[in-house]
Enzyme design. Sequence first.
Site, mmCIF file in Angstrom:
data_model
loop_
_atom_site.group_PDB
_atom_site.id
_atom_site.type_symbol
_atom_site.label_atom_id
_atom_site.label_comp_id
_atom_site.label_asym_id
_atom_site.label_seq_id
_atom_site.Cartn_x
_atom_site.Cartn_y
_atom_site.Cartn_z
ATOM 1 N N LYS A 183 -13.097 16.438 3.399
ATOM 2 C CA LYS A 183 -11.906 15.429 3.240
ATOM 3 C C LYS A 183 -11.074 15.344 4.574
ATOM 4 C CE LYS A 183 -8.048 14.873 2.439
ATOM 5 N NZ LYS A 183 -7.241 14.256 3.280
ATOM 6 N N GLU A 259 -7.041 27.878 8.780
ATOM 7 C CA GLU A 259 -6.479 28.124 10.112
ATOM 8 C C GLU A 259 -5.296 27.243 9.970
ATOM 9 O OE1 GLU A 259 -9.616 26.818 12.810
ATOM 10 O OE2 GLU A 259 -10.920 28.394 12.198
ATOM 11 N N CYS A 293 -2.664 22.987 17.783
ATOM 12 C CA CYS A 293 -2.003 24.438 17.117
ATOM 13 C C CYS A 293 -1.940 25.573 18.005
ATOM 14 C CB CYS A 293 -2.833 24.752 15.819
ATOM 15 S SG CYS A 293 -4.525 25.056 16.497
ATOM 16 N N GLU A 395 7.705 25.357 13.675
ATOM 17 C CA GLU A 395 6.640 24.548 14.548
ATOM 18 C C GLU A 395 7.051 23.040 14.828
ATOM 19 O OE1 GLU A 395 2.849 23.792 12.619
ATOM 20 O OE2 GLU A 395 1.896 24.428 14.191
#
Length: 491
Positions: A183, A259, A293, A395
């Site tokens: 997906k 992750e 990331c 973040e």
Amino acid sequence: MQASKAVRREIRNFVGGQFVDGGKPFDIFDPATGEVHATAYEADRAIVDAAVRAARAAVNGEWGEMTLSRRRTLLMRVADRIEERFDEFLEAEIADTGKPHTLAHHLDIPRGAANFRVFADAIANLSTEAFEMDTPDGGKAINYAVRKPLGVVAVISPWNLPLLLMTWKVAPAMACGNAVIVKPSEETPSTTALLGEVMREVGMPDGAFNVVHGFGPDSAGEFLTSHPGVRAITFTGETRTGSAIMKAAAPTVKALSFELGGKNAAIVFADADMDAAVAGLARAAFLNTGQVCLAPERIYVERPVFDRFVAGMKDKAEQLKPGLPHDQGVDLGPVISEEHRGKVLGYYALAVEEGATVITGGGVPKLSGAAANGYFVEPTIWTGLSHDARACREEIFGPCCAIIPFDKEEEAIRMANDSEYGLASSIWTTNLSRAHRVSKAMEVGISWVNCWFLRDLRTPFGGAKMSGVGREGGEHSINFYSEPTNICIKL
Ligand code: NAD
Ligand code: 6OD
């Protein structure tokens, strides 16, 4: 699958080796221009069910029975075919993300191919354990383990490095003999769709690779992650999404590899090669418009070199040229969406409210032509922020960083580790003992020294704390995507 302004690309679900009709259409935007360039079809429950059935049939059929050597040959052919269709993958990735041509050319597409080669090799070169034992009757027995696939594996991937991060999971999962259902992010489905074509071209058995498109909650993502027929979920994305997936997976106790997000720290010591540190960390903070990331959004710099470092970073940031992916000299793309730009600009405003001095950037660049409607933001550097500011803790996932001075090694370590996240760090020093000592003290999955995002795909990759669950890479991936059965033979 060439994109053109006149003909919108149609992106259908790929189930059992066929592109299937059905599902609700949704628009895919080119972030560099703000224009719709493709239509994808959101998989409903029936399509997800069909994908799970097709994947299960593959595991129980030709794919599951295939010899390891044939499986490896097919995966190598996938890598070859990605390279043969390099330009199509490149243009599809660029259309979905708006990233500069040079970046996708050097990073995203080559890694897509490399992932298949590395894991086709890894599966052939790993041994399993064996133990000879004494038995209570004075005889012997031998124990040995055989690896078996988990079955049907769901791969849920993000938008920032779409082909790279999706194949990073698909390749080891398939190398272990699992059937996968991907997906991809609803923002960037194009290269995953192309991979479906490639799977057909190389003769991959039907159902070994499937793709369902759509969104997360109450859509293809949730239908897949809560499906009883899925044995494992491998996910890359935001921490709070990981949390929702964990909940969805709990009732059927699926294996999970996550992750997740990061708020990565870099530390620059006064003895560092300052030109290398500036060049390395400017690349780290701004590559892919900060949407990596691993990017350092907090940079701690030893006070004697603070001003020089900040000036160097300012220079580098101001040299970046935003614009359309194919334009000469462009090295800064847009962020992924209007919504994400809103989030990044919200943090730009918040940082100022929190007392930041804006060294450069802080807004939206003025661009003309087609790029005028793209989702661009300026690369931005702050000083003067307290380490506790929200802009230093949350973040942002944009082209920005806070630079904060420190006086003592322990202080830098304390501030770097003072985060709920723990994905990566980057330490800059010429003192080898300190490099090792500080790296080891970092509460992260990966610590780079005098470099950043230098990847050997055999090494463990993953996050500590709220940045992830588990490790992938080399044998770590193989260990996640297979499970050993111990066989004990009484001799
Ligand atoms: P996201 O979590 O919003 O989405 C990732 C994927 O999850 C998408 O395919 C999305 O449709 C799907 N999804 C969302 N909600 C879901 C649900 N409830 N159930 C099932 N699927 C669901 O992440 P994103 O915005 O695409 O990517 C950016 C984030 O990813 C950042 O936080 C970044 O740090 C993280 N990231 C981490 C790594 C890493 O290696 N640790 C790598 C890349 C990106
Ligand atoms: O290089 C990789 O294998 C990897 N998983 C990189 C992640 C980058 C995050 O945006």
